[in-house]
Design a protein around this motif. Sequence first.
Motif, PDB file in Angstrom:
ATOM      1  N   ALA A  83       7.634   3.826   4.520  1.00  0.00           N
ATOM      2  CA  ALA A  83       7.860   2.930   4.238  1.00  0.00           C
ATOM      3  C   ALA A  83       9.308   1.707   5.276  1.00  0.00           C
ATOM      4  O   ALA A  83       9.600   1.012   5.792  1.00  0.00           O
ATOM      5  CB  ALA A  83       8.649   2.325   3.051  1.00  0.00           C
ATOM      6  N   ILE A  84      10.328   2.834   5.816  1.00  0.00           N
ATOM      7  CA  ILE A  84      11.206   3.411   6.638  1.00  0.00           C
ATOM      8  C   ILE A  84      10.593   3.185   7.790  1.00  0.00           C
ATOM      9  O   ILE A  84      11.134   1.882   8.322  1.00  0.00           O
ATOM     10  CB  ILE A  84      12.202   4.390   6.262  1.00  0.00           C
ATOM     11  N   VAL A  85       9.596   3.430   8.189  1.00  0.00           N
ATOM     12  CA  VAL A  85       9.029   3.592   9.572  1.00  0.00           C
ATOM     13  C   VAL A  85       8.132   2.562   9.854  1.00  0.00           C
ATOM     14  O   VAL A  85       8.927   1.127  11.135  1.00  0.00           O
ATOM     15  CB  VAL A  85       7.786   5.139   9.788  1.00  0.00           C
ATOM     16  N   VAL A  91       1.040  -1.574  -0.069  1.00  0.00           N
ATOM     17  CA  VAL A  91       0.047   0.271   0.373  1.00  0.00           C
ATOM     18  C   VAL A  91       1.319   1.223  -0.475  1.00  0.00           C
ATOM     19  O   VAL A  91       0.924   2.010  -0.439  1.00  0.00           O
ATOM     20  CB  VAL A  91      -1.330  -0.084   0.902  1.00  0.00           C
ATOM     21  N   ILE A  92       2.206   1.279   0.911  1.00  0.00           N
ATOM     22  CA  ILE A  92       3.224   2.316   0.819  1.00  0.00           C
ATOM     23  C   ILE A  92       3.759   2.605  -0.808  1.00  0.00           C
ATOM     24  O   ILE A  92       3.572   3.193  -1.160  1.00  0.00           O
ATOM     25  CB  ILE A  92       3.139   2.641   2.132  1.00  0.00           C
ATOM     26  N   PRO A 111       3.431  -0.252  -5.959  1.00  0.00           N
ATOM     27  CA  PRO A 111       3.779  -0.851  -7.384  1.00  0.00           C
ATOM     28  C   PRO A 111       3.253  -0.605  -8.910  1.00  0.00           C
ATOM     29  O   PRO A 111       3.715  -0.253  -9.271  1.00  0.00           O
ATOM     30  CB  PRO A 111       4.225  -2.254  -6.786  1.00  0.00           C
ATOM     31  N   PRO A 112       1.316  -0.514  -7.977  1.00  0.00           N
ATOM     32  CA  PRO A 112       0.826   0.083  -9.925  1.00  0.00           C
ATOM     33  C   PRO A 112       0.612   1.304  -9.729  1.00  0.00           C
ATOM     34  O   PRO A 112       1.551   1.930 -10.736  1.00  0.00           O
ATOM     35  CB  PRO A 112      -1.101  -0.269  -9.296  1.00  0.00           C
ATOM     36  N   GLY A 113       0.992   2.083  -8.284  1.00  0.00           N
ATOM     37  CA  GLY A 113       0.738   3.448  -8.710  1.00  0.00           C
ATOM     38  C   GLY A 113       2.029   4.313  -8.931  1.00  0.00           C
ATOM     39  O   GLY A 113       2.581   5.365  -9.871  1.00  0.00           O
ATOM     40  N   LEU A 148      10.512   8.118  -3.348  1.00  0.00           N
ATOM     41  CA  LEU A 148       9.669   7.314  -3.921  1.00  0.00           C
ATOM     42  C   LEU A 148       9.012   6.364  -2.855  1.00  0.00           C
ATOM     43  O   LEU A 148       8.550   5.883  -2.523  1.00  0.00           O
ATOM     44  CB  LEU A 148       9.566   7.252  -5.749  1.00  0.00           C
ATOM     45  N   LEU A 149      10.561   5.292  -3.451  1.00  0.00           N
ATOM     46  CA  LEU A 149      10.271   4.282  -3.002  1.00  0.00           C
ATOM     47  C   LEU A 149      10.411   3.734  -1.651  1.00  0.00           C
ATOM     48  O   LEU A 149       9.386   3.307  -0.314  1.00  0.00           O
ATOM     49  CB  LEU A 149      11.377   2.941  -3.895  1.00  0.00           C
ATOM     50  N   ALA A 150      11.603   4.112  -1.562  1.00  0.00           N
ATOM     51  CA  ALA A 150      12.266   3.882   0.086  1.00  0.00           C
ATOM     52  C   ALA A 150      11.896   5.516   0.751  1.00  0.00           C
ATOM     53  O   ALA A 150      12.602   6.195   1.118  1.00  0.00           O
ATOM     54  CB  ALA A 150      13.547   3.526   0.385  1.00  0.00           C
TER      55      ALA A 150
END
Length: 201
Positions: free
Chosen positions: A121-123, A16-17, A20-22, A115-117
């Motif tokens: 995502a990190i938290v 969700v975070i 991948p599609p977005g 964008l990815l990391a």
Amino acid sequence: MFDLAVFGSLFLTLFVIMDPPGITPIFLALTAGRPGKVQKRMAFQAVCVAGGVITVFGLLGHQILNYLHVSVPALMIAGGLLLLLIALDLLTGKTDEPKQTKDVNVALVPLGMPLLAGPGAIVSVILAVQKAHGVAAQVSVWAAILAIHVVLWLVMRYSLVIIRIIKDGGVVLVTRLAGMMLSAIAVQQIINGVTQVIQGS
């Protein structure tokens, strides 16, 4: 030696975070104008950068933030501002300039990070690693992290087929759409960071 519940929970959270599609239209917009081989390499580089950042923060996240005296909300706001600057470039068409498209490795920034990391995502990874007690839980956490990065690579790697279908005019449209989406993500990230600052004060 494997906890399916831990794996599924973290994988869905990161899905969700990291979305991948977005990420597909944003990846296509940022890598437009490059040869196919270069785009494929950038997809792999972006995933490697994101994986490296996530791994480092998963192992040493609290220590790094404490050492730098940086709070999670500050990290979110900074990431949001960086994304907003990139989104404005996409919306105004500045990415069509040669310096922006051909000389800068967007696989590192902004694709790999933030964008990815990104802060979210990190938290999530820091908390998941902290809560994972026992070998099975730890293996499941790192398996989920690996799995989401494989998914991200596959989505970006095979999104290049879309370029062949939509041609140059479609790429311009995708670029503007990506800029709008990215600006919304950036503003939301800033709002989340400010909200956490207000709640914590």
